[in-house]
Design a protein around this motif. Structure first.
Motif: not given
Length: 418
Positions: A58-65, A96-100
């Motif tokens: 969960x820590x990794x999932x929520x730290x997508x930056x 496959x995508x990250x923000x933005x």
């Protein structure tokens, strides 16, 4: 022979372990105890860390930056990593995508999976659930629950939502099984990465024709929404639009199929839970959550560290990759009481089968609704059920579930017809 920590780490790259879940769960339990963030160096795969505790996942999932989906969102052999590095990606879905990019593209289909839209779909989902339970009755008391019900029911739901003709459903099913079953000898197309690439290209060929049609002749279905979506005044690229269709059309049914089949298998293995559920239908929503936890159809995703990071007693350095083991997180003794017991009354049930954070499963509410609808239709009509042969599972490190569940049963007609 006792399994070592090193052997446990190598188990997560063995597709056959996902078809023999006791072996996978034994390995993950050992890793949770002794090496919860464990470095894996195995044949045919680039090295990575495997993360097995729920809290760390969960820590990794929520730290997508810090932990990015690109360039390697799922576990693939090193040969495929090399091919992508040399030739570029051929599939660019939301996973496959990250923000933005992810923040901009995810909302395109999001409205179709919100509560208001799903409430409007409830009647049609109930009709499909009844159709497939009636099919069980027509089968005369014996069938393969996977092939006859669990596979086709959610397939019909998601492809109807997209607006695809029913005549194309078998083709979509075949391509999905080839895409997700690349590790399984009975599912994969050919023996190398080129064969798997051909599956993706077949998907793209189909969906490119659909995109062209919906742009020329817009309709009120999800396919038209995706095909005609614009970002900064421009349609999605062919790669992004076709990839969007691929993730909706595949993950939109295959994972739910696995939950329904695995949920039925769990009830057969735990008849006292089946009896409890039949006596008290109000337990069904919670039972669905327990089925999802128990099955965990999506086994893993990978993330790449954008900077150094410490977690679970390990130091992840920039550029290293982590494998998030969802079945392990959903059996974590620190997060669940009696995690290896199937309990339809489990409260709370904070499973992580749908992920967390910005990449939380887009279709989670639909999957819950479909699963609840089929069991709500089936259980009141079920007089008797038992296994009628060997159970087989798909060998796949990514998305997997049962591929054969032969059952023998007695069903009654529904109490009312509407």
């Amino acid at each position: 022979m006792t399994m070592t920590v090193q052997q446990a780490g190598l188990t997560v790259i063995d597709p056959s372990a996902y078809a023999e879940e006791h072996r996978l769960h034994e390995a993950c339990a050992l890793l949770r105890r002794e090496s919860p963030v464990h470095w894996v160096e195995g044949p045919e795969y680039n090295p990575f860390w495997v993360v097995t505790r729920r809290a760390d996942i969960l820590e990794i999932e929520k730290n997508h930056a810090v932990f990015r989906n690109a360039p390697r969102p799922v576990l693939v052999p090193s040969a495929e990593d090399q091919r992508q590095a040399e030739q570029g990606i051929v599939l660019r879905t939301l996973v496959h995508m990250d923000d933005p990019d992810h923040r901009v593209l995810r909302p395109i289909a999001a409205d179709w999976f919100r509560p208001k839209t799903l409430r409007a779909m409830q009647d049609s989902v109930n009709v499909l659930a009844r159709r497939y339970v009636d099919l069980l009755l027509a089968r005369g008391g014996e069938c393969d629950f996977v092939a006859d019900v669990a596979t086709h029911y959610p397939l019909s739901v998601i492809l109807s939502l997209l607006g695809l003709p029913e005549s194309d459903f078998p083709r979509m099913l075949s391509l999905t099984q080839e895409l997700f079953g690349g590790d399984d000898p009975q599912r994969r197309r050919g023996e190398n990465t080129e064969d798997q690439l051909a599956v993706v290209l077949d998907f793209f060929g189909y969906f490119q024709r659909l995109i062209n049609d919906r742009r020329a002749h817009p309709t009120d279905d999800l396919a038209s929404t995706i095909a005609n979506a614009k970002i900064d005044g421009e349609h999605l690229s062919d790669l992004d639009a076709s990839s969007y269709f691929v993730i909706i059309a595949t993950a939109g049914h295959d994972t739910t199929s696995s939950t329904i089949a695995g949920g039925m298998h769990a009830l057969l293995q735990h008849p006292e839970q089946l009896d409890l559920l039949r006596r008290d239908p109000s337990l069904l929503p919670g039972a669905v959550e327990e089925m999802i936890r128990w099955v965990t159809p999506v086994k893993e995703f990978m993330r790449t560290a954008a900077r150094d990071y410490e977690i679970g007693g390990a130091r992840i350095t920039q550029g290293q990759q982590v494998l998030l083991m969802y079945p392990s997180g959903n059996r974590d003794e620190a997060a669940f009481e009696r995690p290896f017991e199937f309990d339809v009354t489990r409260r709370p049930n904070r499973h992580i089968a749908f992920g967390a954070g910005v990449h939380f499963c887009l279709g989670a509410a639909l999957a819950r609704m479909e699963t609840q609808a089929i069991f709500a239709e089936l259980l009141p009509r079920l007089a008797h059920i038992e296994l009628a042969g060997p159970v087989e599972a798909v060998a796949s490190t990514f998305v997997s579930g049962l591929k054969q569940l032969p059952i023998r049963y007695r069903l009654g007609e529904p109490a009312t017809r509407s």
